[in-house]
Design a protein around this motif. Structure first.
Motif, PDB file in Angstrom:
ATOM      1  N   CYS A 298      51.741  45.319  25.854  1.00 14.40           N
ATOM      2  CA  CYS A 298      50.347  45.311  26.302  1.00 14.40           C
ATOM      3  C   CYS A 298      49.597  44.132  25.669  1.00 14.40           C
ATOM      4  O   CYS A 298      49.864  43.747  24.521  1.00 14.40           O
ATOM      5  N   VAL A 313      50.796  46.514  30.076  1.00 15.99           N
ATOM      6  CA  VAL A 313      49.440  46.559  30.649  1.00 15.99           C
ATOM      7  C   VAL A 313      48.578  45.467  30.018  1.00 15.99           C
ATOM      8  O   VAL A 313      48.657  45.221  28.809  1.00 15.99           O
ATOM      9  N   THR A 314      47.747  44.835  30.833  1.00 18.31           N
ATOM     10  CA  THR A 314      46.817  43.816  30.348  1.00 18.31           C
ATOM     11  C   THR A 314      45.380  44.248  30.626  1.00 18.31           C
ATOM     12  O   THR A 314      45.060  44.669  31.742  1.00 18.31           O
ATOM     13  N   GLU A 316      41.742  42.495  30.294  1.00  8.95           N
ATOM     14  CA  GLU A 316      41.131  41.195  30.041  1.00  8.95           C
ATOM     15  C   GLU A 316      39.797  41.304  29.302  1.00  8.95           C
ATOM     16  O   GLU A 316      39.210  42.388  29.193  1.00  8.95           O
ATOM     17  N   GLY A 329      52.747  47.842  33.627  1.00  9.41           N
ATOM     18  CA  GLY A 329      52.534  46.566  34.286  1.00  9.41           C
ATOM     19  C   GLY A 329      51.237  46.393  35.033  1.00  9.41           C
ATOM     20  O   GLY A 329      51.085  45.424  35.793  1.00  9.41           O
ATOM     21  N   SER A 330      50.271  47.264  34.847  1.00  8.62           N
ATOM     22  CA  SER A 330      48.996  47.125  35.544  1.00  8.62           C
ATOM     23  C   SER A 330      48.098  46.108  34.845  1.00  8.62           C
ATOM     24  O   SER A 330      48.251  45.831  33.647  1.00  8.62           O
ATOM     25  N   HIS A 331      47.144  45.565  35.597  1.00 11.33           N
ATOM     26  CA  HIS A 331      46.275  44.495  35.091  1.00 11.33           C
ATOM     27  C   HIS A 331      44.822  44.844  35.386  1.00 11.33           C
ATOM     28  O   HIS A 331      44.462  45.114  36.535  1.00 11.33           O
ATOM     29  N   GLY A 333      41.150  43.305  35.297  1.00 12.15           N
ATOM     30  CA  GLY A 333      40.508  41.999  35.249  1.00 12.15           C
ATOM     31  C   GLY A 333      39.269  41.935  34.374  1.00 12.15           C
ATOM     32  O   GLY A 333      38.742  42.953  33.906  1.00 12.15           O
ATOM     33  N   SER A 348      46.517  46.086  40.236  1.00 12.05           N
ATOM     34  CA  SER A 348      45.699  44.955  39.812  1.00 12.05           C
ATOM     35  C   SER A 348      44.231  45.243  40.128  1.00 12.05           C
ATOM     36  O   SER A 348      43.867  45.428  41.289  1.00 12.05           O
TER      37      SER A 348
END
Length: 423
Positions: A298, A313-314, A316, A329-331, A333, A348
């Motif tokens: 992450c 997971v990212t 931002e 693996g979800s993002h 923003g 995403s």
């Protein structure tokens, strides 16, 4: 002769988990960040010295088979014993699929006959618990009945969701009610049975003559209770049947409690699962993380509070994630806001999108019985456009090919599903 062989029923559809089981079997649903639900049952088997396991799959079976593989994470990749997947013996009609939990065993009765064992342990692959099955087997041998059932106390308000057993002082089951509206007992069936092999075979053959959709709770249990052939083992640990979105979401966030009922940390015998190759967790200087479970891989640049993030997971900079569960693996923003949300794998979320805020009293229009408590679910690989607003009790899922959805807001209780998504 080996004492015990295990059958794990892992073919459930899990309809009440909505989008989470649209493209995977219920036992393959992620839980606690890095695990899948079935990991708990497999770990219990290994910790109980049961190394001959048959995995009965059906609905979305590749999701289970890919995860379990040849059983290496559980030390089940062996020449003798180990784990083996059994699919329905499909013919020309839908009736060739497993028609019930006991029918699944019956359809594999030829495999059962060939087994060199004394006892057969029947397990469900979609429950969360830690249990030493050896204690259950010892009880079974002492009880002297050819079958035993494991039961656990549940709140009276939940009795209508389970099979409920009434037992006497010696542990014999005197009454069994399937999902009763009212009952004096609160001992729920855990869906865990142990049978003497020959008795199981003869029972299934006898009942199958008159019942097509043979089920342990509906048919086998009343038959055994009526003939005083089954005893009840009282399990006093933590056990959870994750049958609904609400129970899944509640159980997930309960892991973040100061003293969680299921402690995954500091265990001498950790839950076993498929290892991942993600790099270590990265938390940037701009990040703020509070009371959350964050897995390897992450990248956190925004705020995460009371949430569970699976590997990769990212989040931002400027984004906020609160009371949410985010799969692999979800993002999320920049400056996006998520509250009371489950994101499936590979989602995403665009810049400045807002997901989950709204009036929890407005039930979902498509699935009001499952989604009426203030949760929003975003299906796997969905691409949520920048600036989009999605309320609470909403279901959103993009096309399986592109993941895209129209850039229009979704009000509380609404849904937005691509043409190739059916619920």
């Amino acid at each position: 002769m080996s004492r015990t062989v295990a059958f794990i029923l892992a073919g459930g559809v899990g309809t009440r988990l909505s989008l989470l089981t649209r493209f995977r079997a219920k036992p393959a649903v992620p839980f606690a960040g890095r695990y899948r639900i079935i990991d708990f049952t497999l770990t219990n088997c290994v910790r109980s010295d049961i190394d001959r396991i048959y995995l009965l799959t059906q609905y979305r079976s590749p999701s289970i088979v890919r995860h379990v593989g040849i059983g290496k994470p559980w030390d089940l990749d062996r020449v003798e014993g180990g784990i083996r997947s059994l699919n329905p013996h499909l013919g020309f009609q839908a009736a060739d699929w497993y028609q019930g939990t006991a029918d699944a065993i019956y359809q594999n009765i030829s495999v059962l006959r060939e087994m060199d064992c004394r006892n057969v342990l029947i397990l469900s692959g979609d429950h969360i618990y830690r249990m030493d099955y050896r204690l259950f087997e010892e009880f079974h041998e002492r009880a002297g009945t050819p079958a035993s059932l494991s039961v656990v106390g549940v709140p009276k308000s939940l009795c209508k969701e389970f099979g409920i057993a009434t037992i006497d002082a010696k542990g014999a089951i005197r009454k069994f009610e399937e999902k009763p509206l009212s009952t004096k007992s609160n001992l729920a069936s855990m869906g865990i049975y142990i049978f003497r092999k020959d008795f199981l075979i003869s029972t299934l053959e006898r009942l199958k003559r008159s019942t097509t959709d043979l089920d342990f709770g509906k048919h086998v249990m009343p038959y055994l209770v009526g003939r005083k052939k089954i005893s009840a083992y009282r399990y006093k640990g933590f056990w959870l049947d994750i049958g609904t979105l609400k129970s899944y979401y509640s159980a997930s966030l309960a892991l973040l409690a100061k003293r969680p009922r299921m402690n995954l940390y500091g265990e001498m015998t950790p839950v076993l699962t498929v290892p991942d190759d993600n790099p270590p967790l990265f938390v940037a200087q701009s990040a703020n993380v509070d009371r959350s479970l964050i897995c390897n891989g992450c990248v956190i640049r925004g705020e995460v509070s009371s949430s569970i993030l699976s590997p990769g997971v990212t989040v931002e900079r400027g984004a906020r994630v609160e009371n949410s569960v985010i799969f692999h693996g979800s993002h999320v923003g920049r400056e996006a806001m998520l509250k009371n949300v489950i994101l499936d794998e590979g989602v995403s979320i665009g810049k400045k999108a807002s997901i989950g805020e709204g009036d929890p009293r407005v039930a979902n229009a498509l699935q009001p019985d499952y989604l009426d408590f203030g949760l929003t679910v975003i299906g796997g690989k969905t691409v949520v456009p920048s600036g989009m607003r999605v309320g609470t009790n909403c279901l959103v899922c993009g096309s399986r090919e592109s993941g895209r959805i129209p850039n229009r807001d979704v009000e509380d209780g609404g849904y937005l599903l691509a043409d190739d998504i059916q619920l």
